[in-house]
Design a protein around this motif. Structure first.
Motif, PDB file in Angstrom:
ATOM      1  N   LYS A  10      76.185 -30.146 -20.080  1.00 28.55           N
ATOM      2  CA  LYS A  10      77.825 -30.370 -20.630  1.00 28.55           C
ATOM      3  C   LYS A  10      78.022 -29.513 -21.732  1.00 28.55           C
ATOM      4  O   LYS A  10      78.951 -28.864 -21.984  1.00 28.55           O
ATOM      5  N   SER A  11      77.014 -29.318 -22.709  1.00 30.01           N
ATOM      6  CA  SER A  11      77.216 -28.525 -23.892  1.00 30.01           C
ATOM      7  C   SER A  11      77.433 -26.899 -23.437  1.00 30.01           C
ATOM      8  O   SER A  11      78.198 -26.153 -24.037  1.00 30.01           O
ATOM      9  N   ILE A  12      76.610 -26.442 -22.392  1.00 26.50           N
ATOM     10  CA  ILE A  12      76.721 -25.111 -21.947  1.00 26.50           C
ATOM     11  C   ILE A  12      78.087 -25.099 -21.364  1.00 26.50           C
ATOM     12  O   ILE A  12      78.846 -24.042 -21.422  1.00 26.50           O
ATOM     13  N   GLY A  13      78.325 -25.736 -20.535  1.00 27.56           N
ATOM     14  CA  GLY A  13      79.747 -25.785 -19.803  1.00 27.56           C
ATOM     15  C   GLY A  13      81.173 -25.893 -20.864  1.00 27.56           C
ATOM     16  O   GLY A  13      81.979 -25.135 -20.797  1.00 27.56           O
ATOM     17  N   ILE A  14      80.639 -26.762 -22.115  1.00 24.89           N
ATOM     18  CA  ILE A  14      81.949 -26.727 -23.239  1.00 24.89           C
ATOM     19  C   ILE A  14      81.885 -25.172 -23.839  1.00 24.89           C
ATOM     20  O   ILE A  14      83.120 -24.677 -24.016  1.00 24.89           O
ATOM     21  N   LEU A  15      80.855 -24.663 -24.067  1.00 24.21           N
ATOM     22  CA  LEU A  15      80.630 -23.405 -24.699  1.00 24.21           C
ATOM     23  C   LEU A  15      81.245 -22.355 -23.830  1.00 24.21           C
ATOM     24  O   LEU A  15      82.191 -21.624 -24.215  1.00 24.21           O
ATOM     25  N   ALA A  16      80.926 -22.140 -22.501  1.00 23.72           N
ATOM     26  CA  ALA A  16      81.379 -21.225 -21.657  1.00 23.72           C
ATOM     27  C   ALA A  16      83.048 -21.494 -21.442  1.00 23.72           C
ATOM     28  O   ALA A  16      83.714 -20.677 -21.485  1.00 23.72           O
ATOM     29  N   GLY A  17      83.514 -22.713 -21.399  1.00 23.79           N
ATOM     30  CA  GLY A  17      85.160 -23.095 -21.601  1.00 23.79           C
ATOM     31  C   GLY A  17      85.675 -22.409 -22.637  1.00 23.79           C
ATOM     32  O   GLY A  17      86.785 -21.844 -22.527  1.00 23.79           O
ATOM     33  N   LEU A  18      85.090 -22.757 -23.771  1.00 26.70           N
ATOM     34  CA  LEU A  18      85.444 -22.196 -25.054  1.00 26.70           C
ATOM     35  C   LEU A  18      85.781 -20.724 -24.992  1.00 26.70           C
ATOM     36  O   LEU A  18      86.739 -19.993 -25.598  1.00 26.70           O
ATOM     37  N   LEU A  19      84.671 -19.948 -24.514  1.00 29.88           N
ATOM     38  CA  LEU A  19      84.735 -18.435 -24.593  1.00 29.88           C
ATOM     39  C   LEU A  19      85.619 -18.213 -23.542  1.00 29.88           C
ATOM     40  O   LEU A  19      86.595 -16.969 -23.726  1.00 29.88           O
ATOM     41  N   VAL A  20      85.779 -18.531 -22.378  1.00 34.95           N
ATOM     42  CA  VAL A  20      86.854 -18.283 -21.523  1.00 34.95           C
ATOM     43  C   VAL A  20      88.093 -18.345 -22.249  1.00 34.95           C
ATOM     44  O   VAL A  20      89.098 -17.554 -22.063  1.00 34.95           O
ATOM     45  N   PHE A  22      88.882 -18.300 -25.229  1.00 37.13           N
ATOM     46  CA  PHE A  22      89.097 -17.362 -26.450  1.00 37.13           C
ATOM     47  C   PHE A  22      89.617 -16.050 -25.885  1.00 37.13           C
ATOM     48  O   PHE A  22      90.333 -15.440 -26.273  1.00 37.13           O
ATOM     49  N   PHE A  23      89.042 -15.655 -24.758  1.00 39.42           N
ATOM     50  CA  PHE A  23      89.151 -14.148 -24.280  1.00 39.42           C
ATOM     51  C   PHE A  23      90.614 -14.333 -23.436  1.00 39.42           C
ATOM     52  O   PHE A  23      91.176 -13.142 -23.447  1.00 39.42           O
ATOM     53  N   ILE A  24      90.757 -15.365 -22.859  1.00 36.34           N
ATOM     54  CA  ILE A  24      92.441 -15.607 -22.401  1.00 36.34           C
ATOM     55  C   ILE A  24      93.323 -15.226 -23.610  1.00 36.34           C
ATOM     56  O   ILE A  24      94.561 -14.578 -23.488  1.00 36.34           O
ATOM     57  N   LEU A  25      93.104 -16.164 -24.664  1.00 34.57           N
ATOM     58  CA  LEU A  25      94.169 -16.232 -25.669  1.00 34.57           C
ATOM     59  C   LEU A  25      94.067 -14.548 -26.369  1.00 34.57           C
ATOM     60  O   LEU A  25      95.111 -14.098 -26.670  1.00 34.57           O
ATOM     61  N   GLU A  26      92.882 -13.817 -26.600  1.00 36.51           N
ATOM     62  CA  GLU A  26      92.971 -12.624 -27.035  1.00 36.51           C
ATOM     63  C   GLU A  26      93.425 -11.702 -26.201  1.00 36.51           C
ATOM     64  O   GLU A  26      94.077 -10.807 -26.690  1.00 36.51           O
ATOM     65  N   SER A  27      93.610 -11.799 -24.917  1.00 41.01           N
ATOM     66  CA  SER A  27      94.166 -10.906 -24.142  1.00 41.01           C
ATOM     67  C   SER A  27      95.839 -11.086 -24.038  1.00 41.01           C
ATOM     68  O   SER A  27      96.520 -10.185 -23.967  1.00 41.01           O
ATOM     69  N   LEU A  28      96.088 -12.257 -24.321  1.00 40.86           N
ATOM     70  CA  LEU A  28      97.554 -12.747 -24.462  1.00 40.86           C
ATOM     71  C   LEU A  28      98.049 -12.171 -25.794  1.00 40.86           C
ATOM     72  O   LEU A  28      99.164 -11.953 -26.117  1.00 40.86           O
ATOM     73  N   PHE A  29      97.233 -12.536 -26.665  1.00 35.53           N
ATOM     74  CA  PHE A  29      97.823 -12.353 -28.381  1.00 35.53           C
ATOM     75  C   PHE A  29      96.639 -11.725 -29.131  1.00 35.53           C
ATOM     76  O   PHE A  29      95.673 -12.127 -29.757  1.00 35.53           O
ATOM     77  N   PRO A  30      96.346 -10.085 -28.723  1.00 37.15           N
ATOM     78  CA  PRO A  30      95.157  -9.308 -29.284  1.00 37.15           C
ATOM     79  C   PRO A  30      95.224  -9.211 -30.787  1.00 37.15           C
ATOM     80  O   PRO A  30      96.573  -9.308 -31.400  1.00 37.15           O
ATOM     81  N   PHE A  31      94.319  -9.412 -31.421  1.00 31.19           N
ATOM     82  CA  PHE A  31      94.398  -9.246 -32.979  1.00 31.19           C
ATOM     83  C   PHE A  31      92.972  -8.553 -33.234  1.00 31.19           C
ATOM     84  O   PHE A  31      92.102  -8.482 -32.572  1.00 31.19           O
ATOM     85  N   ARG A  32      92.708  -7.816 -34.410  1.00 27.68           N
ATOM     86  CA  ARG A  32      91.810  -7.345 -35.049  1.00 27.68           C
ATOM     87  C   ARG A  32      91.474  -7.673 -36.491  1.00 27.68           C
ATOM     88  O   ARG A  32      92.850  -7.835 -37.283  1.00 27.68           O
ATOM     89  N   ILE A  33      90.414  -8.040 -36.925  1.00 27.34           N
ATOM     90  CA  ILE A  33      90.266  -8.440 -38.237  1.00 27.34           C
ATOM     91  C   ILE A  33      89.192  -7.433 -38.735  1.00 27.34           C
ATOM     92  O   ILE A  33      88.012  -7.198 -38.227  1.00 27.34           O
ATOM     93  N   ASP A  34      89.634  -6.782 -40.015  1.00 34.56           N
ATOM     94  CA  ASP A  34      88.746  -5.890 -40.620  1.00 34.56           C
ATOM     95  C   ASP A  34      87.942  -6.355 -41.756  1.00 34.56           C
ATOM     96  O   ASP A  34      88.538  -6.736 -42.800  1.00 34.56           O
ATOM     97  N   LEU A  35      86.623  -6.841 -41.451  1.00 33.33           N
ATOM     98  CA  LEU A  35      85.886  -7.474 -42.423  1.00 33.33           C
ATOM     99  C   LEU A  35      85.221  -6.434 -43.491  1.00 33.33           C
ATOM    100  O   LEU A  35      84.454  -7.175 -44.339  1.00 33.33           O
ATOM    101  N   THR A  36      85.451  -5.109 -43.393  1.00 31.42           N
ATOM    102  CA  THR A  36      84.588  -4.226 -44.225  1.00 31.42           C
ATOM    103  C   THR A  36      85.260  -4.214 -45.468  1.00 31.42           C
ATOM    104  O   THR A  36      86.452  -4.322 -45.564  1.00 31.42           O
TER     105      THR A  36
END
Length: 558
Positions: A10-20, A22-36
């Motif tokens: 169940k934990s692995i499934g939740i983590l995989a779902g969150l990653l998917v 995240f990638f969907i949201l990033e493709s729709l709303f791309p962003f970059r954060i410069d932490l340097t």
């Protein structure tokens, strides 16, 4: 046991779902954060705007390749990172690949290397220590940028003379964004700005002005402008920059008024002023005397905040002037001799125009003082060396003085400003004065804050010399007598670029990265410790985690 497995799945499934997700949201709303800390991966807004204007994909060919030492490898990686960052913000894809010119065979290699030299990418002989011995190889520190029709090349290894290798590398990395986006802009720019050269007051003639035209014509439309033919200031407002290069005749009040109102309406002016006239044909024998010149522009510049003095600067960082030293048979012998009137300046202000600029040579330059001008910011751009002096009128100019070693103790002035940039709120010279005949009082503007002024006390800084054999003008900054190349050409290009678009891509030259060199003594003393730590540490940590896990399982189920 089953409940434990279900919980893990169940934990692995939740983590995989969150990653998917995240990638969907990033493709729709791309962003970059410069932490340097120094914002290494951030781009200037002008760079982003230029990348958005791309209407087709670009290809970047990196010719800095092969087996490189650490410093050059760092520059190579920085080029890759910058291109990838450009691609992230670009409206079309920007790809890159490597091409080693030395691996090309036959005639194609010669043609390719020749084409690189036309872009200013000349081979550099790199010396490095390999396995305790010295090795050398040719490198090409640049890139070639192409679209579907055109290509251009960009030299990426630049630095000021006197810098160490690490400083040059760091400066080159700091300027990568500017150099690359400037190359891209040359490919995509459709609108060209206009530069006007005033030519009816005894300014530089056609051959003398060749260097300025050659340096600017690739990026700007360059025109000769007879001010006497202008009926009103509207006739010259179409020029983004006006060049006043060494007038030898006095300006009329009407011509001064046109320049003044051009500045008040947001125009940009470069004043190259000769305050002293030197006739080198009379410098032989007993020599001659430099005489003051009257351009009738001193009061105009005084109102704007500077005064170009009637004197000449000498410097122990000097160039050379050719002098006939004798005859060999029926042929004259020409020898370049040291000439302190040719000031070679290498101390630059940390400003977009001059940051990282190599040495600039001035010929018979006068000193500049600042005067009070409310609302005007005065920025010195270039300075003389630590050993300079100012020679007030009358100034002796004689070739025979070259034979004498200069008295160093007389060169006791340092860091004299040689060029000034004036910005801010300018007040018209004609405010509270009678306007020239024919001027329209209703159109008169008393103040202006959009224009900028550059003042240099030397008109020959952007004048081309001539080839000794063909008598043809050589590119700006080339010394035909010694073969030295100065940064006069790049100085002019940066200056015009800044005057037109101070917040444009020229502003990216202000980026700075912190040099964080490793302590070589500590590396040598602690080398074995850190090798063991990096290799054995992770293994030991995994073993420790395993032992703890076995102990806990035995305790739970024992």
């Amino acid at each position: 046991m089953r409940n434990t497995n279900k919980s893990i799945f169940k934990s692995i499934g939740i983590l995989a779902g969150l990653l998917v997700l995240f990638f969907i949201l990033e493709s729709l709303f791309p962003f970059r954060i410069d932490l340097t800390e120094d914002k290494k991966y951030s781009l200037h807004p002008a760079t982003k705007e230029t990348l958005k204007e791309l209407d087709e994909p670009l290809e970047v060919e990196i010719v800095l390749t092969g087996k490189l030492p650490g410093g050059m490898r760092r520059l190579q990686l920085a080029i890759e990172e910058t291109i990838r960052t450009f691609n992230a913000y670009s409206s079309h894809r920007i790809t890159y690949h490597y091409q080693d010119p030395l691996e090309i065979e036959g005639e194609e290699q010669r043609d390719f290397i020749y084409s690189l030299s036309e872009y200013g990418i000349s081979p550099t002989n790199l010396h490095a220590t390999v396995d305790g011995g010295q090795s050398s190889r040719l490198i090409f520190p640049g890139v070639v940028i192409r679209d579907s029709e055109f290509e251009t090349g960009v030299l990426l290894l630049r630095g000021e003379r006197g810098m160490g290798p690490e400083e040059i590398l760091n400066l080159s990395i700091e300027n990568l964004e500017y150099e690359l986006i400037n190359g891209i802009k040359k490919l995509i720019t459709k609108q060209q700005y206009a530069v006007g050269m005033v030519m009816d007051h005894g300014e530089l003639d056609d051959d003398d002005g060749f260097g300025m035209v050659e340096a600017l014509v690739e990026d700007y439309e360059v025109y000769k402008v007879p001010l006497a033919d202008a009926t009103s200031v509207e006739d010259i407002l179409g020029f983004d920059v006006m060049l006043v290069a060494g007038p030898k005749q006095a300006y009329s009040e009407r011509s001064k008024y046109l320049l003044d109102q051009y500045l008040m309406r947001g125009g940009n002016i470069i004043f190259l002023m000769d305050q002293m006239q030197v006739d080198l044909t009379e410098a032989g024998g007993g020599g001659t005397t430099a005489l003051p010149m009257e351009s009738n522009l001193d009061d105009l510049l005084f109102r704007y905040g500077v005064r170009v003095n009637r004197d000449l600067i000498q410097d122990l960082s000097f160039g050379y002037h050719p002098v006939m030293t004798g005859q060999f048979g029926d042929q004259p012998q020409i020898t370049p001799l040291p000439w302190p009137f040719y000031v070679v300046a290498g101390r630059m202000e940390n400003h977009p125009i001059t940051k990282g600029l190599d040495q600039v040579q001035f010929q018979f330059i006068s000193s500049i003082d600042t005067v009070k001008a409310e609302g005007v910011t005065k920025t010195p751009l270039i300075f003389s060396s630590d050993n300079s002096r100012v020679m007030a009128f009358p100034v002796r100019v004689a070739f025979e003085d070259m034979a004498q070693e200069p008295e160093v103790e007389r060169f006791n002035e340092r860091h004299l400003p040689l060029a000034y940039l004036l910005e801010g709120n300018f007040t018209s010279f004609y405010k509270n004065r009678f306007l020239p005949d024919g001027a329209n009082k209703e159109e008169f503007i008393e103040e202006g804050s959009q224009g900028k002024v550059v003042v240099i006390g030397d008109s020959q800084v952007f004048k081309s010399d001539f080839d000794l054999n063909s008598r043809e003008p050589v590119p700006l900054g080339m010394d035909p007598f010694t073969g030295s190349e100065y940064a006069n050409r790049l100085f002019l290009q940066n200056m015009v670029s800044y005057l037109i678009e101070p917040d444009g891509i020229i502003a990216t030259r202000t980026k700075q990265f912190q040099i964080r060199p490793l302590n070589k003594v500590k590396i040598r003393n602690q080398k074995t410790f850190w090798q063991v730590m990096n290799i054995g540490g992770p293994v030991l940590l995994i073993c420790l985690i395993g032992l703890v896990k076995v102990y806990l399982r035995k305790k739970q189920y024992g």
